[in-house]
Design a protein around this motif. Structure first.
Motif, PDB file in Angstrom:
ATOM      1  N   UNK A 400      -0.632 -15.763 -43.207  1.00  0.00           N
ATOM      2  CA  UNK A 400      -1.169 -14.464 -43.415  1.00  0.00           C
ATOM      3  C   UNK A 400       0.255 -13.438 -43.399  1.00  0.00           C
ATOM      4  N   UNK A 401       1.047 -13.582 -42.157  1.00  0.00           N
ATOM      5  CA  UNK A 401       2.364 -13.040 -42.073  1.00  0.00           C
ATOM      6  C   UNK A 401       3.505 -13.240 -43.507  1.00  0.00           C
ATOM      7  N   UNK A 402       3.383 -14.501 -43.821  1.00  0.00           N
ATOM      8  CA  UNK A 402       4.035 -14.566 -44.930  1.00  0.00           C
ATOM      9  C   UNK A 402       3.460 -14.139 -46.263  1.00  0.00           C
ATOM     10  N   UNK A 403       2.159 -14.085 -46.197  1.00  0.00           N
ATOM     11  CA  UNK A 403       1.343 -13.224 -47.319  1.00  0.00           C
ATOM     12  C   UNK A 403       1.901 -11.754 -47.414  1.00  0.00           C
ATOM     13  N   UNK A 404       2.021 -11.363 -46.042  1.00  0.00           N
ATOM     14  CA  UNK A 404       2.265  -9.739 -46.277  1.00  0.00           C
ATOM     15  C   UNK A 404       3.734  -9.662 -46.587  1.00  0.00           C
ATOM     16  N   UNK A 405       4.605 -10.487 -45.983  1.00  0.00           N
ATOM     17  CA  UNK A 405       6.110 -10.529 -46.527  1.00  0.00           C
ATOM     18  C   UNK A 405       6.398 -10.555 -47.730  1.00  0.00           C
ATOM     19  N   UNK A 406       5.590 -11.475 -48.545  1.00  0.00           N
ATOM     20  CA  UNK A 406       5.882 -11.747 -49.768  1.00  0.00           C
ATOM     21  C   UNK A 406       5.030 -10.862 -50.934  1.00  0.00           C
TER      22      UNK A 406
END
Length: 466
Positions: A400-406
């Motif tokens: 989820x956090x990688x999704x936010x970052x990207x």
């Protein structure tokens, strides 16, 4: 863990409070970005780094933090994370230029990285009964959704009443209250046996996430043919391949690749990545649209995000309750459909569109996150054995956090590139809306697949094998 019902509830709520503070802070900063740009003379790519410095460090360290909690003691690691998060928040508020702010946001994320996986692991361990655990994790996921909804309101209010610095100052008294409550109410626990730390895997994960995000952000302002973008892209490919090679061979990997043999866990992780990519990308672009394109004041822009916040805040706890009663599949499908509707409305926006169209689209984004977040978390953790709850939760949180970052990197980069090409804001933003439309379709398919008899049987077989 033999605790009274009231002690379990108190411990769960305190864990949720720590996660709530971090989630509110993350989303509140988006509303303050134009004010930060004005006061600190920051460019669009630097604004992306203000958001992504936090998200990248957070995504990079979540799995390590989950392992450290299992090894050193979950309460100890949670308290340490809260203290670091609070101290870094104070330093963010004191930043006099944009790069110190970016660095302090990264430090803030070092503390923040402990909050979600360690709190989730604590909750999973104090509720050994599977149905009770599903309900408790649903509440945890709902709190995350409420935090995401409250962030824009708090951010707009702080900027209007004080300045963007108030967003970070607000964290200090809350952390000062939360730390003693954790020490008093949350029981200590460790994994038996404790997991070893996968240092090569952690280093490669950080390298991959940082280099791919750097490349995407720089493409938006410099284009594809610059040497820094080319070097970052090559580094991302090499580190990404090396990461999966290492993780497939080490005895105790940072990322348990075998988890993904479970269709339930895989689909939940994928949906979490896509929903947070869409949400974070939308919020980043939306705040620039309201304040830079429409020239609205931060408070008014924040209040125009209130409908998103209200829908999210209302639906998130209902979803957390409903997932324990009816399961996750229907809620995830409903969330995907809501996101699909939001993307269509955003694509249809024109120069003459009313703010009502934007508000309805933002409400649908809030509905999508509010409905889908709690079931995604529940599904990811319940699809794994209890002994792997901390690592499974950390893996899902990392996605989820990688999704936010990207999401911030990709939608910000495409917007920046198209603005540099001379396109008006509405046209420049449309590429991002089409990507959200495609992701909503993938979310719907994954949500349906996760509830099939085949997927459930495969997940149960993996749980029993453990």
């Amino acid at each position: 863990m033999d605790l009274s019902a009231s002690r379990k509830t108190a411990a769960m709520l305190i864990c949720c409070l720590g996660v709530l503070v971090a989630q509110v802070d993350t989303t509140a900063v988006n509303v303050a970005l134009p004010s930060i740009a004005q006061q600190l003379h920051a460019s669009t790519s630097q604004l992306q780094w203000v958001v992504d410095a936090y998200l990248l460090v957070l995504a990079s360290l979540l799995m390590l933090s989950g392992s450290l909690g299992d090894r050193l003691g979950r309460k100890r690691v949670l308290v340490t994370g809260l203290v670091i998060f609070g101290g870094a928040s104070g330093l963010c508020a004191l930043a006099s230029s944009v790069w110190p702010l970016i660095m302090m946001c990264g430090l803030q994320a070092v503390g923040g990285s402990t909050l979600a996986p360690v709190a989730l692991s604590i909750i999973s361990n104090i509720y050994p009964d599977r149905s009770e655990r599903a309900f408790a994790i649903g509440i945890w996921g709902a709190v995350v959704g409420v935090g995401m909804g409250l962030g824009p309101i708090i951010g707009g209010s702080m900027v209007a009443l004080y300045s963007w610095r108030g967003i970070f100052v607000l964290n200090l008294p809350i952390i000062a209250i939360t730390v003693p409550l954790v020490l008093y109410l949350v029981p200590e626990s460790k994994a038996t046996p404790p997991r070893k730390i996968d240092i090569p895997g952690q280093a490669l994960a950080i390298t991959f996430m940082a280099s791919i995000t750097f490349a995407i952000i720089k493409i938006g302002s410099l284009g594809l043919s610059t040497s820094s973008v080319e070097v970052a892209t090559v580094l991302a490919v090499i580190s990404g391949v090396a990461f999966f090679v290492v993780e497939s061979r080490v005895p105790v990997p940072l990322l348990e690749l075998r988890f993904f043999r479970s269709p339930v866990f895989s689909m939940a992780t994928l949906i979490g990545f896509l929903e947070f990519f869409s949400y974070a990308g939308f919020v980043f672009v939306a705040n620039l649209y309201l304040q830079d394109n429409l020239k609205l004041a931060p408070l008014k822009a924040g209040f125009l995000m209130v409908p998103l916040a209200v829908v999210n805040a209302v639906c998130a706890p209902i979803s957390g309750w409903a997932v324990g009663k009816w399961g996750a599949r229907a809620l995830m499908l409903a969330g995907a459909i809501a996101l699909l509707g939001a993307a269509i409305l955003l694509i249809l926006m024109s120069f003459n569109s009313s703010l009502l169209q934007f508000i309805v689209a933002s409400m649908l984004v809030g509905l999508a996150i509010g409905l889908a977040n709690a079931p995604v978390t529940t599904l990811a953790v319940s699809g794994m054995p209890l002994s792997r709850a901390g690592v499974a939760g950390a893996t899902a949180s990392t996605a989820r956090q990688l999704g936010q970052s990207l999401g911030v990197a990709v939608l910000g980069a495409t917007l920046n590139a198209r603005l540099h090409a001379g396109l008006p804001f509405i046209s420049a933003a449309s590429t991002g809306w089409y990507s959200i439309l495609a992701f909503a379709g993938v979310m719907a398919a994954a949500g349906w697949l996760s509830g099939t008899h085949w997927a459930q049987e495969k997940a149960n077989a993996i749980i029993q094998a453990e």
